[in-house]
Every structure is written in structure tokens, then in C-alpha cells.
Design an enzyme around this catalytic site. Structure first.
Site, short mmCIF file in Angstrom:
data_model
loop_
_atom_site.label_atom_id
_atom_site.label_comp_id
_atom_site.label_asym_id
_atom_site.label_seq_id
_atom_site.Cartn_x
_atom_site.Cartn_y
_atom_site.Cartn_z
N LYS A 223 0.81 -1.21 0.00
CA LYS A 223 0.00 0.00 0.00
C LYS A 223 0.85 1.27 0.00
CE LYS A 223 -4.35 -1.55 0.13
NZ LYS A 223 -5.19 -1.75 1.31
N ARG A 258 -4.51 -10.09 3.83
CA ARG A 258 -4.75 -10.09 2.38
C ARG A 258 -3.53 -9.50 1.69
NH1 ARG A 258 -6.65 -6.75 -1.70
NH2 ARG A 258 -8.08 -7.71 -3.20
#
Length: 280
Positions: A223, A258
């Protein structure tokens, strides 16, 4: 046959990301065609993924949205191929990353095991009724707005408290639609309508979210906030930052991670589980 549904708290599950899109932020286009997508699913399964998350709609900031028909056309052929024997006999659970009721319903009818809704039921409330009828797990993720508007909605006084309250509202809506409490999994939505500092604050405050009693899923993989902390602009070079976040998340009670890089994170999770869980 699929792996058995998890017994929460025994170990950390790793969910492998399979983006069947041309424009996802770190691997868009790599798995748009059937055979590369199936090969990647097989690879993640062999690396130890407990769940595979198939998505046909990019949800990165600024992404354009496609219709339900295009999303289903990307996801269903891969799902059907995986269910027709391309995975090992004891296959991972298959999750569908969608906020559309029509896509969720078609995927569940085809044999999918989970639904992972990045909107937490906001974008298409009929999805909640589909999940209620199916009786399958549902990930309620915290987010605000959509891909085009979410960055402008990253305004909080107390991000942990506000994410908790908004997830509780999403939970109330799901329960009112007939979803059982034991179907629900919470995801605080790292990177969705959050700045770098908001994401770090959420990671520090995960225990407060876990206290609500729902299994907790975290999606930190590659991210933007990890890139900001590490001064690393290349998403695929953020593995070690992702692993550090995953280790902290497990320590705070996360149940599912995830990620794109399944093999290294499976090893990370096993090691942290051996340290922090009573019976690894």
C-alpha cells in the site's frame, strides 16, 4: 473440495490477491487473461494461501468503474476454471472481491465461498441479502465514497473510534438484512479514505477493533502508506514493509492477511503465530 472454514484464533490465515483487472495499482494487467490468472492462483495455493480473493473491479484511488457485466466477465471464467480441478484437491477457499449484488450472486451460484465487499454493504445493499441467503462469510470493509472521491473524505477526529462506529453501522445493516453475526469479518480498510498517519493510527489501535468480537482482516499489501514510510515508490518493492505490518497486525489480533506476496507472508505469519498464539 475446499479447505474447511476457519476456526478463528487458532492461526493466521493468508488471503492471496488475484486482480483480474487491467488497472490495479501494483499488478494491473498481469492476470487479465485466463491462463496467467489460473497459473497465479495455483502458485499462491502451493505457497500456502488459505483463501484466494478474485477481483474484477479495481478499487485503487482514482480507478474507473466498470459495469457488473464486465466485472463478472473477468471473474467468472477464472472462478469456474479453478473450481473445475485446476487447484489441488484440498483447495483454498475462493473469495470474490465485489460490491455488486449481481456479481456476488453469480459467483456464489458458480461455487464461490466468500464475499469481500470493500464498501461494507454501502454501494449495493442488495448484496447483503444475497449473502444472507447464501450463508457465506462476508468481509465488511471500512471505506468512504468511491475510488474517485475517497481521498477527499480522509478527515477524522479520532480515526480508530470513527472506523469502529462506521463498521458497527455496517454490521447493523447486515444483520437487519438477515446476515448472521457469525458470517461477518471486519476489515478497517487500510488505504481507503485514510492518510498515512490514519493508517498508522489504525494499526496502533487494532486491539480496540478486535474487542468487538468479529474476526479481523487486514489488507496492507504494497500500500501507498508503506511506500511513504519507506520512501519506496515501487509497489512491488514494499514486501518487507508489508511483512512488518503483518507481524504487528497478528500481534494485535488480526485473523486474516490479504497480500500479493503469499509465500513470504505465510512464513511471516507462521513465525509470529508461534510466538503470540497459545497453540501455534
Amino acid at each position: 473440495m475446499a479447505s474447511q472454514p476457519p476456526r478463528w484464533g487458532e492461526r493466521t490465515l493468508v488471503m492471496g490477491v488475484l486482480n483480474l483487472t487491467p488497472d490495479s495499482f501494483s499488478d494491473g494487467g498481469r492476470y487479465l487473461d485466463l491462463e496467467p490468472a489460473v497459473a497465479q492462483a495455483v502458485r499462491m495455493s502451493r505457497e500456502g494461501a488459505h483463501v484466494l480473493d478474485l477481483g474484477g473491479q479495481s478499487t485503487r484511488p482514482g480507478a474507473s468503474e466498470v459495469g457488473a457485466a464486465e466485472e463478472a466477465a473477468r471473474v467468472l471464467p477464472v472462478l469456474r476454471a479453478l473450481l473445475e480441478g485446476r487447484l489441488p484437491a484440498k483447495r483454498p477457499l475462493l473469495s470474490i472481491d465485489t460490491f455488486r449484488a449481481a456479481v456476488a450472486e453469480a459467483a456464489l451460484q458458480a461455487g464461490a465461498d466468500w464475499i469481500n465487499d470493500v464498501s461494507g454493504g454501502r454501494r449495493d445493499p442488495a448484496l447483503l441479502q444475497v449473502v444472507a441467503a447464501a450463508g457465506c462469510p462476508l468481509v465488511l470493509m471500512h471505506s468512504r465514497g468511491d475510488s474517485r472521491s475517497m481521498d477527499g473524505l480522509a478527515v477524522y477526529t479520532d480515526v480508530v473510534a470513527e472506523v469502529r462506529q462506521e463498521l458497527l453501522r455496517a454490521t447493523d445493516a447486515a444483520l437487519a438484512a438477515g446476515v448472521r453475526a457469525d458470517q461477518l469479518i471486519w476489515d478497517p480498510g487500510l488505504g481507503f479514505a485514510k492518510t498515512t498517519e490514519h493508517n498508522l493510527s489504525l494499526l496502533r489501535g487494532l486491539a480496540a477493533l478486535r474487542q468487538e468480537g468479529f474476526p479481523l482482516l487486514l489488507g496492507p499489501s504494497r500500500k501507498r502508506f508503506i511506500g511513504a514510510v519507506l520512501d519506496e515508490p515501487r509497489p512491488r518493492a514494499r514486501l518487507w514493509g508489508t511483512a512488518a505490518v503483518c507481524a504487528q497486525a497478528i500481534s494485535a489480533g488480526a485473523d486474516v492477511l490479504r497480500v500479493h506476496d503469499v509465500g513470504p507472508i505465510v512464513q511471516t505469519a507462521r513465525m509470529v503465530d508461534a510466538i503470540v498464539r497459545a497453540e501455534p
